[in-house]
Design a protein around this motif. Sequence first.
Motif, short mmCIF file in Angstrom:
data_model
loop_
_atom_site.label_atom_id
_atom_site.label_comp_id
_atom_site.label_asym_id
_atom_site.label_seq_id
_atom_site.Cartn_x
_atom_site.Cartn_y
_atom_site.Cartn_z
N TYR A 253 -50.27 83.41 -33.40
CA TYR A 253 -49.80 82.14 -32.85
C TYR A 253 -49.68 81.08 -33.94
O TYR A 253 -50.51 80.99 -34.85
CB TYR A 253 -50.77 81.64 -31.78
CG TYR A 253 -50.64 82.31 -30.43
CD1 TYR A 253 -49.91 83.47 -30.28
CD2 TYR A 253 -51.25 81.77 -29.31
CE1 TYR A 253 -49.80 84.09 -29.05
CE2 TYR A 253 -51.14 82.39 -28.07
CZ TYR A 253 -50.42 83.55 -27.95
OH TYR A 253 -50.30 84.17 -26.73
N TYR A 255 -48.80 76.80 -33.78
CA TYR A 255 -48.76 75.78 -32.74
C TYR A 255 -47.84 74.62 -33.12
O TYR A 255 -47.63 74.34 -34.30
CB TYR A 255 -50.17 75.28 -32.44
CG TYR A 255 -51.04 76.34 -31.83
CD1 TYR A 255 -51.02 76.57 -30.46
CD2 TYR A 255 -51.83 77.16 -32.62
CE1 TYR A 255 -51.80 77.56 -29.89
CE2 TYR A 255 -52.61 78.16 -32.06
CZ TYR A 255 -52.59 78.36 -30.69
OH TYR A 255 -53.34 79.36 -30.13
N HIS A 277 -52.54 71.17 -27.80
CA HIS A 277 -52.79 72.54 -28.26
C HIS A 277 -52.22 73.52 -27.25
O HIS A 277 -52.94 74.33 -26.67
CB HIS A 277 -54.29 72.78 -28.45
CG HIS A 277 -54.58 74.02 -29.25
ND1 HIS A 277 -54.25 74.15 -30.58
CD2 HIS A 277 -55.16 75.19 -28.90
CE1 HIS A 277 -54.64 75.34 -31.02
NE2 HIS A 277 -55.19 75.99 -30.00
N HIS A 279 -50.62 76.71 -25.58
CA HIS A 279 -50.82 78.12 -25.87
C HIS A 279 -49.51 78.86 -25.67
O HIS A 279 -48.95 78.86 -24.58
CB HIS A 279 -51.90 78.66 -24.91
CG HIS A 279 -52.30 80.07 -25.17
ND1 HIS A 279 -51.62 81.15 -24.67
CD2 HIS A 279 -53.33 80.58 -25.88
CE1 HIS A 279 -52.21 82.26 -25.05
NE2 HIS A 279 -53.25 81.94 -25.78
#
Length: 641
Positions: A253, A255, A277, A279
């Motif tokens: 990931y 972000y 944040h 996901h």
Amino acid sequence: MKQNGNKLPLLSLVAFAVALLIPLGARNDTQPRLRYPEEDIGADSLPARKKAQLEAAKSFKVFHDFQFTDRLKESGITFVHHAVDDATKHMRRGHYDHGSAVAVADVDGDGLYDIYFVNQAGGNELWKNLGGGKFKNITQEAGVALPGRISAGAAFGDIDNDGSQDLFVTTVRGGNVLFKNDGHGHFRDITQEAGLGLSAHSSGAFFFDYDNDGLVDLLVCNVGKYTTDEKGPDGEYISIYDSFSGHLYEDRYEYPVLYKNMGHHHFKDVTAEVGLHPHGWCGEAGFADLKGDGWPGIFFLNMQGRSHYYENVGGKKFVEKTDEYFPKTSWGAMGIKFFDFDNDGRMDLFITDMHSDMSDEPGPENEKLKSNVTWDETYINGKKEDFIYGNALYHNLGNGKFEEISDRLGLETYWPWGPSVGDLNADGWEDVYIPSGMSYPYRYGINSLLLNDHGENFLQSEFVLGIEPRKKLYTPWFEIDCSDPREVKEQAELHSRVCVGHTGKSIVMSPRSSRSAVIFDLDNDGDLDIVVNDFNSEPQVLVSNLTERKKIHWLKIVLHGTTSNRNGLGATVRVYAGGHTYFRYNDGKSGYLAQSVLPLYFGLGNTAKIDRVEVDWPSRRKQVLTTGLQENQTLRITEPK
């Protein structure tokens, strides 16, 4: 090209990509043989689809007696988008096939709007608008080419309120770039002093003033780690073999990053400080003030999983409110646009879902249906019933309530990227254009143009208005030398039948597909035109003849902030005319991966008299104009100090 593990989600490469290639026409021994698909159900369906749509249009209540014509040659534009080999010849499973942006702004202050084409291989290009539909390449003197970088997104904005439009460009691991405009269309790279040189798998980006301090801030989306450290011939990092399953791995990931504009050309990463944040694999995002309190929230798309909406609390922090507003989101979300489709004065939300369509092949006759997803819940990474597998239109009912009505209004499409929105027939209702398609090894897919039928329905009109079929259905994709045993062996798995019974060089042809588009009045005749950045092909310059077919009424508004940011991003404008109220939120979002600086365009239908214009500025000032309001003009509104 997308893949689920080791199993292709749509037509197998053997069944379509390579088995269906045949030569076209005569050649000599020095020229490569052109190879087209032997069978393409998408292209083959075009005549029947056109006939059916023209028949259906006889019952349209909205005005549709006008056409778009591709004037690329007449425009003088010679730009060609070049995709990296990773996405074409080698067909690896990364996300390079998501393409690149096209964005528009008046870069030199002459009142004409210039076009910036973003590219993967070969450098980006800036084309100056000379008027009358003509353009000139000014890339070299402007200094915005970025050769050697794999560019993705572009956002124009005025970072220091000096009246010139600056430019931010995202790249795939090449470092993002901020260009400062001197006001005359010459740009200087100020990335390092600005603190914006992030090197990641960056994608969409936009300027907005999240804390309403009068300086535009910057939001950058980063998809996730889908490449290795090995480089290909175009300088691209080669894709990980299972990139399409990357959403299953937390360690891949990346972000989104929110940068606060600190003034003096410096930005600060405040992502964690403000509580952001989300996901997921975020390729795009959009902003809007859904509460009506003047603070813009952010909707983050997740191209493989749940998307996220964060509400802005007083410009100090963001709080996730997805479940409250949008309990179900599109699983494969790719493009986003906030706009008021039904003229009720509330912001609605339209999301296009591309990745769900990679699960199966519905055939052209079933493209208006949601995807029949065949993946299991392990791959979906959640419960199947928790997602929408296709486009989503969230109708704003007020008081924080939304209903999803995409199917009811006919907004499902196939292989869509991001929407562009504008009132193409100037009747007062905003229409939707959706660049679409997947190119080789898939079939031909149409771009969609959906006319807004008074907020009650969206009417398929791409054939009616001349958007489809394109002038050219196919584009060169890659070259292979069937006389070279090493090359044949290297490509055997993907292109095994290209060379069967043939020697010498062949150019494999692919169905054309589009990625990013922008709607604006490029020839300054009062109606809206469309410019499209096609993938690995030349662009389309679709010029409307609406003003030649009908007397239209319109108003363009250019905002000039003083206490608010100079471009008035985040402002709300209402035009009252003929008993109707037309509502626009100034977000600059012009299409997939792109933010432009353009006038707000209001079609006025049959009304020639404008009663008043109201502007709600980000500074909380409310401005009302009742004089000097003439139709068919560009109205420049300066925020009172």
